[in-house]
Design a protein around this motif. Structure first.
Motif, PDB file in Angstrom:
ATOM      1  N   GLY A 169       7.863 -13.817  20.220  1.00 27.72           N
ATOM      2  CA  GLY A 169       7.406 -12.938  21.325  1.00 27.72           C
ATOM      3  C   GLY A 169       7.957 -12.644  22.426  1.00 27.72           C
ATOM      4  N   MET A 170       7.251 -12.319  23.455  1.00 30.22           N
ATOM      5  CA  MET A 170       7.953 -12.100  24.831  1.00 30.22           C
ATOM      6  C   MET A 170       8.786 -13.273  25.167  1.00 30.22           C
ATOM      7  SD  MET A 170       6.220 -11.081  28.698  1.00 30.22           S
ATOM      8  CE  MET A 170       5.512  -9.743  28.084  1.00 30.22           C
ATOM      9  N   ASP A 171       9.907 -12.674  25.782  1.00 30.40           N
ATOM     10  CA  ASP A 171      11.007 -13.781  26.398  1.00 30.40           C
ATOM     11  C   ASP A 171      10.409 -14.316  27.543  1.00 30.40           C
ATOM     12  OD1 ASP A 171      12.861 -15.158  27.828  1.00 30.40           O
ATOM     13  OD2 ASP A 171      14.446 -13.971  26.781  1.00 30.40           O
ATOM     14  N   LEU A 172       9.532 -15.468  27.543  1.00 29.38           N
ATOM     15  CA  LEU A 172       8.937 -15.874  28.929  1.00 29.38           C
ATOM     16  C   LEU A 172       9.727 -16.109  30.005  1.00 29.38           C
ATOM     17  CD1 LEU A 172       6.028 -17.832  27.182  1.00 29.38           C
ATOM     18  CD2 LEU A 172       5.888 -15.521  28.104  1.00 29.38           C
ATOM     19  N   LYS A 173      11.052 -16.643  29.747  1.00 24.75           N
ATOM     20  CA  LYS A 173      11.942 -17.010  30.645  1.00 24.75           C
ATOM     21  C   LYS A 173      12.321 -15.762  31.410  1.00 24.75           C
ATOM     22  CE  LYS A 173      13.681 -21.405  28.627  1.00 24.75           C
ATOM     23  NZ  LYS A 173      15.134 -21.873  27.975  1.00 24.75           N
ATOM     24  N   GLU A 174      12.792 -14.692  30.614  1.00 23.59           N
ATOM     25  CA  GLU A 174      12.900 -13.339  31.363  1.00 23.59           C
ATOM     26  C   GLU A 174      12.048 -12.916  32.029  1.00 23.59           C
ATOM     27  OE1 GLU A 174      15.328  -9.237  30.225  1.00 23.59           O
ATOM     28  OE2 GLU A 174      13.877 -10.208  28.693  1.00 23.59           O
ATOM     29  N   GLU A 185      12.151 -11.859  40.704  1.00 20.18           N
ATOM     30  CA  GLU A 185      12.944 -10.756  41.445  1.00 20.18           C
ATOM     31  C   GLU A 185      12.390  -9.500  41.830  1.00 20.18           C
ATOM     32  OE1 GLU A 185      16.154 -10.404  38.610  1.00 20.18           O
ATOM     33  OE2 GLU A 185      16.959 -12.371  38.870  1.00 20.18           O
ATOM     34  N   THR A 186      11.683  -9.208  41.132  1.00 21.34           N
ATOM     35  CA  THR A 186      10.794  -7.773  41.295  1.00 21.34           C
ATOM     36  C   THR A 186       9.645  -7.683  41.699  1.00 21.34           C
ATOM     37  OG1 THR A 186      10.045  -7.575  39.101  1.00 21.34           O
ATOM     38  CG2 THR A 186      12.414  -6.765  39.582  1.00 21.34           C
ATOM     39  N   GLY A 187       8.543  -8.852  41.308  1.00 23.72           N
ATOM     40  CA  GLY A 187       7.211  -8.959  41.812  1.00 23.72           C
ATOM     41  C   GLY A 187       6.299  -8.200  40.697  1.00 23.72           C
ATOM     42  N   LYS A 188       7.032  -7.924  39.494  1.00 21.81           N
ATOM     43  CA  LYS A 188       6.243  -7.023  38.497  1.00 21.81           C
ATOM     44  C   LYS A 188       6.169  -7.815  37.302  1.00 21.81           C
ATOM     45  CE  LYS A 188       8.002  -2.428  39.977  1.00 21.81           C
ATOM     46  NZ  LYS A 188       8.822  -1.217  39.802  1.00 21.81           N
ATOM     47  N   ASP A 189       5.138  -7.278  36.422  1.00 20.58           N
ATOM     48  CA  ASP A 189       5.041  -8.119  34.983  1.00 20.58           C
ATOM     49  C   ASP A 189       6.117  -7.417  34.311  1.00 20.58           C
ATOM     50  OD1 ASP A 189       2.830  -9.703  33.445  1.00 20.58           O
ATOM     51  OD2 ASP A 189       3.669  -8.209  32.312  1.00 20.58           O
ATOM     52  N   MET A 190       6.548  -8.192  33.362  1.00 17.40           N
ATOM     53  CA  MET A 190       7.670  -7.635  32.448  1.00 17.40           C
ATOM     54  C   MET A 190       7.282  -6.484  31.770  1.00 17.40           C
ATOM     55  SD  MET A 190      10.232  -9.920  29.844  1.00 17.40           S
ATOM     56  CE  MET A 190      10.779  -9.156  28.413  1.00 17.40           C
ATOM     57  N   LEU A 191       5.902  -6.426  31.340  1.00 19.18           N
ATOM     58  CA  LEU A 191       5.387  -5.145  30.585  1.00 19.18           C
ATOM     59  C   LEU A 191       5.642  -3.897  31.239  1.00 19.18           C
ATOM     60  CD1 LEU A 191       2.002  -6.705  29.106  1.00 19.18           C
ATOM     61  CD2 LEU A 191       4.449  -6.482  27.941  1.00 19.18           C
ATOM     62  N   GLU A 192       5.783  -3.993  32.751  1.00 19.04           N
ATOM     63  CA  GLU A 192       5.761  -2.922  33.359  1.00 19.04           C
ATOM     64  C   GLU A 192       7.433  -2.335  33.305  1.00 19.04           C
ATOM     65  OE1 GLU A 192       3.869  -2.788  37.209  1.00 19.04           O
ATOM     66  OE2 GLU A 192       3.418  -4.998  36.975  1.00 19.04           O
ATOM     67  N   MET A 193       8.234  -3.056  32.905  1.00 21.55           N
ATOM     68  CA  MET A 193       9.489  -2.697  32.670  1.00 21.55           C
ATOM     69  C   MET A 193       9.760  -1.968  31.512  1.00 21.55           C
ATOM     70  SD  MET A 193      10.354  -4.115  35.717  1.00 21.55           S
ATOM     71  CE  MET A 193      11.945  -3.795  35.874  1.00 21.55           C
ATOM     72  N   LEU A 194       8.902  -1.976  30.605  1.00 21.17           N
ATOM     73  CA  LEU A 194       9.069  -1.330  29.323  1.00 21.17           C
ATOM     74  C   LEU A 194       8.604  -0.154  28.872  1.00 21.17           C
ATOM     75  CD1 LEU A 194       8.125  -4.749  27.127  1.00 21.17           C
ATOM     76  CD2 LEU A 194      10.396  -3.981  27.966  1.00 21.17           C
ATOM     77  N   ARG A 195       9.009   0.767  28.262  1.00 20.89           N
ATOM     78  CA  ARG A 195       8.433   2.208  28.081  1.00 20.89           C
ATOM     79  C   ARG A 195       7.358   2.127  26.942  1.00 20.89           C
ATOM     80  NH1 ARG A 195      13.372   5.326  25.618  1.00 20.89           N
ATOM     81  NH2 ARG A 195      13.890   3.121  25.031  1.00 20.89           N
ATOM     82  N   ASP A 196       7.448   0.967  26.155  1.00 21.27           N
ATOM     83  CA  ASP A 196       6.387   0.778  24.924  1.00 21.27           C
ATOM     84  C   ASP A 196       5.837  -0.627  24.975  1.00 21.27           C
ATOM     85  OD1 ASP A 196       4.794   1.508  22.889  1.00 21.27           O
ATOM     86  OD2 ASP A 196       6.442   1.444  21.473  1.00 21.27           O
ATOM     87  N   PRO A 197       5.219  -1.126  25.870  1.00 22.66           N
ATOM     88  CA  PRO A 197       5.069  -2.527  26.033  1.00 22.66           C
ATOM     89  C   PRO A 197       4.246  -3.076  24.524  1.00 22.66           C
ATOM     90  CG  PRO A 197       3.589  -1.443  27.522  1.00 22.66           C
ATOM     91  CD  PRO A 197       4.366  -0.646  27.127  1.00 22.66           C
TER      92      PRO A 197
END
Length: 262
Positions: free
Chosen positions: A67-72, A79-91
């Motif tokens: 599943g999701m790379d929890l370390k990343e 670094e950004t204050g954002k959830d990783m899903l927000e960085m994806l076009r199709d989470p």
């Protein structure tokens, strides 16, 4: 296979596209780069007329995908204050569900979280004996809205257990409930089964395969009556095609049909 910058391998041979997540040291965890590459590949698969069917697999490491790379994800948050899903076009990998060509998941290890998403969004699933599957989000404070379509694939009480407990279950249970089509004894056997099914599909009439997948998806989305109406509309294209003439003619002439997909 060509190896692009993202750790995802892609090849096409004899109408079969093979997508392989190649990140064994990280248990094939889904990084941002992998998710974005998969999204692009679904577009490529749909555009390429040479592709009739897709096999989705991963490097052998005991885990199909963790599943999701929890370390990343933790690094992105820091670094950004954002959830990783927000960085994806199709989470939630919804584009995968829209691919009109059949997708076969060849799972040579455990599957959970995002790995379960990829399994659920496939059309046919082959797994490895002795492995486990689950929806582990409750154990790490994440969510699983993507699991809703699985109510059309698994009984509601079992879905509740998966989502609420986050516990892993033997693949044999998923097989007994019909979610997994085949369970094989070794990784090579998983891949061989996937290839055999893919070859069968690739040799079938492409329009009929397209309409069959669309029809089942419509029934899941719309219910029985409206789904049947949609299926009849999809199959109008099949019955009026040159392939619909070629199939019976080839049978009568005792030869292999020459499909043109139109």
């Amino acid at each position: 296979m060509n190896k692009p910058d993202a750790p995802v391998l892609y090849s096409v041979q004899d109408g079969i596209a093979t997508i392989c997540i190649d990140r064994p040291a990280q248990r094939n965890a889904l990084s941002i780069a992998i998710c974005e590459r998969l999204l692009d590949l679904w577009d490529e698969v749909e555009r390429d007329d040479a592709v009739r069917v897709v096999i989705l697999t991963s490097a052998d490491c005991g885990v199909f995908s963790a599943g999701m790379d929890l370390k990343e994800a933790a690094q992105v948050r820091a670094e950004t204050g954002k959830d990783m899903l927000e960085m994806l076009r199709d989470p939630f990998h919804q584009r995968m569900r829209q691919v009109p060509k059949p997708i076969i998941a060849a799972m040579t290890g455990h599957f959970t979280a995002g790995g379960m998403v990829l399994a659920a969004n496939s059309d046919i699933r082959i797994g490895l004996q002795g492995t486990l599957g689950g929806i582990s989000e409750a154990k790490v404070g994440r969510g699983s809205p993507w699991g809703v379509p699985m109510l059309w694939m698994l009984p509601q009480p079992f879905m509740m257990e998966l989502m609420l407990t986050g516990e892993m279950h033997p693949i044999e249970r998923f097989y007994q409930l019909g979610f997994v089509n085949y369970v094989e004894a070794a990784p090579d056997a998983v891949r061989e089964r996937a290839q055999a099914i893919a070859r069968t599909i690739a040799n079938n009439a492409p329009l009929t395969v397209w309409a069959a997948k669309k029809s089942i998806g419509a029934a899941m989305d719309l219910g029985c009556e409206r789904g049947l109406e949609a299926a009849c509309r999809y199959h109008e294209r099949v019955y009026s095609s040159a392939d619909a003439i070629e199939g019976p003619r080839a049978f009568a002439e005792k030869r292999a049909p020459r499909w043109i997909g139109a």
